[in-house]
Design a protein around this motif. Structure first.
Motif, PDB file in Angstrom:
ATOM      1  N   LYS A 397      88.499  20.354  -0.771  1.00 45.19           N
ATOM      2  CA  LYS A 397      87.432  21.130  -1.397  1.00 45.19           C
ATOM      3  C   LYS A 397      86.589  20.185  -2.248  1.00 45.19           C
ATOM      4  CE  LYS A 397      86.550  25.012  -4.501  1.00 45.19           C
ATOM      5  NZ  LYS A 397      87.159  26.051  -5.363  1.00 45.19           N
ATOM      6  N   ILE A 398      85.321  20.096  -1.951  1.00 45.28           N
ATOM      7  CA  ILE A 398      84.427  19.170  -2.653  1.00 45.28           C
ATOM      8  C   ILE A 398      83.841  19.882  -3.870  1.00 45.28           C
ATOM      9  CG2 ILE A 398      82.339  17.763  -2.473  1.00 45.28           C
ATOM     10  CD1 ILE A 398      82.969  17.437   0.498  1.00 45.28           C
ATOM     11  N   ASP A 399      84.253  19.444  -5.062  1.00 51.88           N
ATOM     12  CA  ASP A 399      83.820  20.121  -6.277  1.00 51.88           C
ATOM     13  C   ASP A 399      82.815  19.312  -7.094  1.00 51.88           C
ATOM     14  OD1 ASP A 399      85.480  18.141  -7.183  1.00 51.88           O
ATOM     15  OD2 ASP A 399      87.103  19.487  -7.775  1.00 51.88           O
ATOM     16  N   GLU A 400      82.440  18.116  -6.583  1.00 60.53           N
ATOM     17  CA  GLU A 400      81.424  17.320  -7.277  1.00 60.53           C
ATOM     18  C   GLU A 400      80.366  16.895  -6.266  1.00 60.53           C
ATOM     19  OE1 GLU A 400      83.229  14.051  -9.232  1.00 60.53           O
ATOM     20  OE2 GLU A 400      84.334  15.262 -10.673  1.00 60.53           O
ATOM     21  N   ARG A 401      79.142  17.316  -6.476  1.00 64.66           N
ATOM     22  CA  ARG A 401      78.054  16.981  -5.545  1.00 64.66           C
ATOM     23  C   ARG A 401      77.035  16.107  -6.262  1.00 64.66           C
ATOM     24  NH1 ARG A 401      79.726  21.982  -5.202  1.00 64.66           N
ATOM     25  NH2 ARG A 401      80.546  22.767  -3.216  1.00 64.66           N
ATOM     26  N   HIS A 402      76.699  14.995  -5.637  1.00 68.49           N
ATOM     27  CA  HIS A 402      75.749  14.061  -6.244  1.00 68.49           C
ATOM     28  C   HIS A 402      74.542  13.885  -5.321  1.00 68.49           C
ATOM     29  CE1 HIS A 402      78.691  13.147  -9.311  1.00 68.49           C
ATOM     30  NE2 HIS A 402      79.594  12.874  -8.376  1.00 68.49           N
ATOM     31  N   ILE A 429      81.782  10.820  -1.878  1.00 64.28           N
ATOM     32  CA  ILE A 429      82.313  10.033  -0.759  1.00 64.28           C
ATOM     33  C   ILE A 429      83.245  10.884   0.093  1.00 64.28           C
ATOM     34  CG2 ILE A 429      83.573   7.957  -0.102  1.00 64.28           C
ATOM     35  CD1 ILE A 429      82.957   6.883  -2.925  1.00 64.28           C
ATOM     36  N   ILE A 430      83.060  10.824   1.413  1.00 67.77           N
ATOM     37  CA  ILE A 430      83.927  11.533   2.362  1.00 67.77           C
ATOM     38  C   ILE A 430      84.479  10.516   3.364  1.00 67.77           C
ATOM     39  CG2 ILE A 430      84.068  13.350   4.105  1.00 67.77           C
ATOM     40  CD1 ILE A 430      81.608  14.623   2.841  1.00 67.77           C
ATOM     41  N   ASP A 431      85.778  10.601   3.645  1.00 64.99           N
ATOM     42  CA  ASP A 431      86.396   9.757   4.661  1.00 64.99           C
ATOM     43  C   ASP A 431      87.519  10.552   5.316  1.00 64.99           C
ATOM     44  OD1 ASP A 431      86.430   6.474   5.229  1.00 64.99           O
ATOM     45  OD2 ASP A 431      88.280   7.508   5.777  1.00 64.99           O
ATOM     46  N   LYS A 432      87.790  10.295   6.588  1.00 63.80           N
ATOM     47  CA  LYS A 432      88.828  11.070   7.273  1.00 63.80           C
ATOM     48  C   LYS A 432      90.113  10.286   7.498  1.00 63.80           C
ATOM     49  CE  LYS A 432      87.263  10.236  12.045  1.00 63.80           C
ATOM     50  NZ  LYS A 432      86.911  10.900  13.315  1.00 63.80           N
ATOM     51  N   ASP A 433      90.228   9.116   6.881  1.00 63.77           N
ATOM     52  CA  ASP A 433      91.482   8.369   6.931  1.00 63.77           C
ATOM     53  C   ASP A 433      92.313   8.727   5.698  1.00 63.77           C
ATOM     54  OD1 ASP A 433      93.173   5.857   6.117  1.00 63.77           O
ATOM     55  OD2 ASP A 433      92.795   5.640   8.258  1.00 63.77           O
ATOM     56  N   GLU A 434      93.459   9.381   5.911  1.00 62.51           N
ATOM     57  CA  GLU A 434      94.241   9.898   4.784  1.00 62.51           C
ATOM     58  C   GLU A 434      94.735   8.772   3.874  1.00 62.51           C
ATOM     59  OE1 GLU A 434      96.988  13.147   5.450  1.00 62.51           O
ATOM     60  OE2 GLU A 434      96.258  13.342   7.496  1.00 62.51           O
ATOM     61  N   LYS A 435      95.137   7.651   4.456  1.00 61.58           N
ATOM     62  CA  LYS A 435      95.622   6.541   3.641  1.00 61.58           C
ATOM     63  C   LYS A 435      94.501   5.967   2.764  1.00 61.58           C
ATOM     64  CE  LYS A 435      99.483   5.007   6.516  1.00 61.58           C
ATOM     65  NZ  LYS A 435     100.060   3.876   7.290  1.00 61.58           N
ATOM     66  N   THR A 436      93.321   5.847   3.348  1.00 59.15           N
ATOM     67  CA  THR A 436      92.181   5.339   2.577  1.00 59.15           C
ATOM     68  C   THR A 436      91.858   6.285   1.425  1.00 59.15           C
ATOM     69  OG1 THR A 436      91.226   4.206   4.500  1.00 59.15           O
ATOM     70  CG2 THR A 436      89.732   4.734   2.694  1.00 59.15           C
ATOM     71  N   LEU A 458      79.582  19.010   5.642  1.00 56.59           N
ATOM     72  CA  LEU A 458      78.375  18.395   5.082  1.00 56.59           C
ATOM     73  C   LEU A 458      77.613  19.391   4.206  1.00 56.59           C
ATOM     74  CD1 LEU A 458      77.014  16.278   8.066  1.00 56.59           C
ATOM     75  CD2 LEU A 458      78.015  15.432   5.944  1.00 56.59           C
ATOM     76  N   ARG A 459      77.594  20.640   4.622  1.00 55.72           N
ATOM     77  CA  ARG A 459      76.927  21.650   3.787  1.00 55.72           C
ATOM     78  C   ARG A 459      77.665  21.810   2.464  1.00 55.72           C
ATOM     79  NH1 ARG A 459      73.006  24.360   6.520  1.00 55.72           N
ATOM     80  NH2 ARG A 459      73.147  24.449   8.803  1.00 55.72           N
ATOM     81  N   THR A 460      79.014  21.846   2.528  1.00 53.54           N
ATOM     82  CA  THR A 460      79.812  21.962   1.308  1.00 53.54           C
ATOM     83  C   THR A 460      79.579  20.773   0.388  1.00 53.54           C
ATOM     84  OG1 THR A 460      81.532  23.142   2.533  1.00 53.54           O
ATOM     85  CG2 THR A 460      82.167  22.219   0.411  1.00 53.54           C
ATOM     86  N   ALA A 461      79.363  19.589   0.979  1.00 49.83           N
ATOM     87  CA  ALA A 461      79.154  18.375   0.191  1.00 49.83           C
ATOM     88  C   ALA A 461      77.746  18.293  -0.397  1.00 49.83           C
ATOM     89  CB  ALA A 461      79.422  17.148   1.055  1.00 49.83           C
ATOM     90  N   GLY A 462      76.882  19.245  -0.034  1.00 45.12           N
ATOM     91  CA  GLY A 462      75.550  19.288  -0.625  1.00 45.12           C
ATOM     92  C   GLY A 462      74.482  18.553   0.157  1.00 45.12           C
ATOM     93  N   ILE A 463      74.619  18.478   1.501  1.00 45.12           N
ATOM     94  CA  ILE A 463      73.665  17.734   2.316  1.00 45.12           C
ATOM     95  C   ILE A 463      72.255  18.303   2.196  1.00 45.12           C
ATOM     96  CG2 ILE A 463      74.058  19.125   4.389  1.00 45.12           C
ATOM     97  CD1 ILE A 463      73.454  15.335   4.316  1.00 45.12           C
TER      98      ILE A 463
END
Length: 605
Positions: A397-402, A429-436, A458-463
């Motif tokens: 859940k993305i709770d900070e949008r810049h 920042i969004i990434d799909k590698d869990e370790k990263t 992307l919409r949730t992230a504020g695109i």
């Protein structure tokens, strides 16, 4: 006689504490049992029921609780007030739901064992207070404190810490010695809130000027002393106000989380945190009274298993109601099923108030300690259970949008981030590698897990309101999808996209990316410049030749991109091939003219 001996602890005992930790912890970690279980076993080995080097583990436990206090100060340093505000629903919503449901259920369990509701309630309330030390230590080792699941657990722990005041007030109310002259609940709460207000005021207007003044002295030891003063002073203030020392230290950390001295403070207190936290686990192992366990083992063993099972079921159900998946809910249930260190404070207060007897206190303390000892074992067993084919992890859940949104945080994306961050910009920042994601969150860079090729993320992230999008992943097709959707969702957004090669560059050009960066182009230019130098060209000339090639090649790419036809193979598009050959010829002529020293060079392609 030495100072250590005068205080009741001999040098031999100090050496034995250090030696037990040095031997046991690496051994248990090597066996895959974890450091917490190593400390607990070491404490049991040197305690009253092992080698007998210590007669009273509870005395050391009170000192070692400072490790938990400092640990929460460090956690507070990582949580800015704005971030804590974002967690308010989890703290008071999820936290209160778990605590209330668990307290009711565990009270019923106690009554089923034949105890009065008062004793059952005190035992349940103590067991509801999860061990902050164990849970945070496990999350810290895994690098999951900043993960969404970790943040939910931290929120619950914070709410449990806030319960200290009302629980102690209830204990006083249940006391047979309770009189009307006792301090009213509203007054206790008022004092607690007053202490919080004092701490917040000090954090806003006193601490930063203080550390700025001390920094000018350039005395590192004074800064360390000041850091410890802030941690312990905040803890003592909260304790005097009826709250826990850990809560005070946490609030002090939050107040300093936006300070320029945050990293310095963290470095100063880190050695004390690790040492005292280890000492805390050693003391827990020592304080397990095996005589009490031996005399009442049927009651204690059955109570431990019943309370842990009931609490685990409650935590699991609450997590599922809060929309956590099965794996996350089960993991949280196993991790948080034990009683905590603040239960000892509650049981002591209840004994002094005459609510429970000394025998009850001994049994309850043994139950809580044993639950803390069993938790690492249950975690290991849970880790070895066969798992279902792992369902795809849900996006965070993305709770900070810049204003700046960056997709991808690998070797390419990290360079982009650090340049923007150094310039003072905030980035989502969004990434799909869990370790990263886990690693960068542990490092202190807020990173969200998710597949940004999915439009809803992307919409949730504020695109739709972002000013700049940086696409830095290494999947050419997904880069194209993201750019196309971003342009559709926000026509005014500026897009910087990573390109795999020339063909990918052409596709991104047609998708209307504003700036297209071939991932190896700049490094290839640098390598070419160095090769020219090795062939004997002066450094300045090699630089100019490389820069000229850079400009002309980039300009020429636009003309080739216009001719690109995705329906034709690369070498079947005759018009594009001819344009490419023309550009190669013009660039070669321009570079050679520069090497000949000609002043006017035609850079048009």
């Amino acid at each position: 006689m030495s100072a250590a001996a005068e205080s009741g602890i001999s040098i031999i005992q100090v050496v034995s504490l250090l030696g037990a930790a040095v031997v046991a912890v690496p051994l248990f970690k090597r066996l895959g049992l974890g450091s917490v279980l190593g400390y607990l076993a070491a404490g049991l080995a040197i305690g009253p029921f092992g080698l007998g080097l210590f007669s009273d583990g509870h005395t050391i436990l009170h000192v070692a609780e400072l490790g938990v206090v400092i640990f929460l100060f460090v956690i507070g340093l990582e949580m800015k007030p704005s971030h804590l505000w974002h967690l308010r629903k989890q703290i008071f919503g999820l936290g209160s739901m778990q605590v209330v449901v668990a307290a009711i259920l565990l009270t019923i369990v106690g009554m089923l064992f034949g105890f009065s509701w008062q004793i059952s309630f005190i035992a349940a309330s103590g067991f509801v207070l999860t061990s902050t030390a164990i849970v945070m230590s496990v999350l810290g080792e895994r690098g999951e404190i900043d993960s969404p699941g970790g943040q939910k657990i931290v929120s619950i722990l914070l709410f449990e810490d806030l319960l200290i005041v009302p629980l102690l007030a209830i204990v006083a109310f249940l006391s047979p010695h309770h009189t009307e002259s006792s301090q009213p609940v509203w007054q206790s709460i008022g004092i607690a809130l007053g202490c919080v207000a004092v701490l917040v005021a000090a954090g806003r207007w006193l601490l930063n000027p203080l550390f700025r003044l001390l920094a000018r002295s350039q005395a590192r030891e004074v800064m360390t002393a000041a850091a410890l003063l802030v941690v312990l002073g905040a803890g003592v203030l909260m304790e005097k106000g009826g709250l826990s020392m850990a809560m005070g230290a946490f609030l002090a950390g939050v107040m300093l989380s936006e300070s320029h001295f945050r990293h310095q403070l963290e470095a100063d207190v880190e050695p004390f945190r690790g040492l005292l936290l280890g000492l805390f686990f050693l003391a827990v192992g020592m304080s397990l009274d095996l005589n009490v366990v031996a005399r009442n083992w049927p009651l204690i063993v059955s109570s431990v298993l019943a309370l842990m099972a009931a609490k685990a079921v409650c935590i699991y159900l609450v997590a599922r109601l809060a929309k956590s998946n099965h794996e996350e809910a089960l993991e949280r249930a196993v991790l948080m099923a034990q009683g905590g260190e603040f239960a000892f404070v509650l049981f002591t207060a209840a004994t002094l108030q005459g609510v429970i007897s000394d025998t009850n206190t001994a049994n309850m303390t043994a139950i809580v300690v044993l639950s803390m000892v069993l938790t690492p074992l249950f975690m290991i067993l849970h880790g070895k259970l066969p798992k279902k084919a792992a369902a795809e992890r849900e996006a965070d859940k993305i709770d900070e949008r810049h204003a700046i949104l960056q997709v991808g945080f690998g070797r390419f994306g990290q360079i982009v981030y650090y340049i923007l961050n150094a310039a003072g910009y905030s980035i989502t920042i969004i990434d799909k590698d869990e370790k990263t994601v886990a690693g960068m969150n542990k490092y202190g860079v807020k990173t969200y897990f998710g597949d940004a090729s999915r439009p809803e993320l992307l919409r949730t992230a504020g695109i739709e309101k972002a000013a700049v999008l940086v696409v830095a992943i290494d999947d050419p097709e997904q880069i194209l999808q993201i750019v196309e959707f971003a342009r559709e969702a926000n026509p005014n957004i500026k897009i910087v996209a990573r390109a795999y090669d020339r063909i990918h560059t052409f596709k991104l050009f047609q998708a209307d990316a504003d700036e297209i960066v071939r991932e190896t182009f700049d490094s290839g230019i640098r390598a070419g410049k160095r090769a020219l130098e090795m062939l004997g060209l002066p450094h300045e000339t090699a630089e100019k030749a490389g820069d000229l090639f850079f400009r002309m090649d980039r300009n020429g790419m636009h003309k080739m991109a216009v001719l690109y036809n995705p329906e034709l193979e690369s070498f079947a598009n005759q018009a594009m091939l001819e344009e490419g050959l023309r550009q190669d010829r013009l660039i070669a002529e321009a570079v050679q003219a520069l090497l000949r020293g000609e002043e006017e060079i035609d850079e048009s392609v």
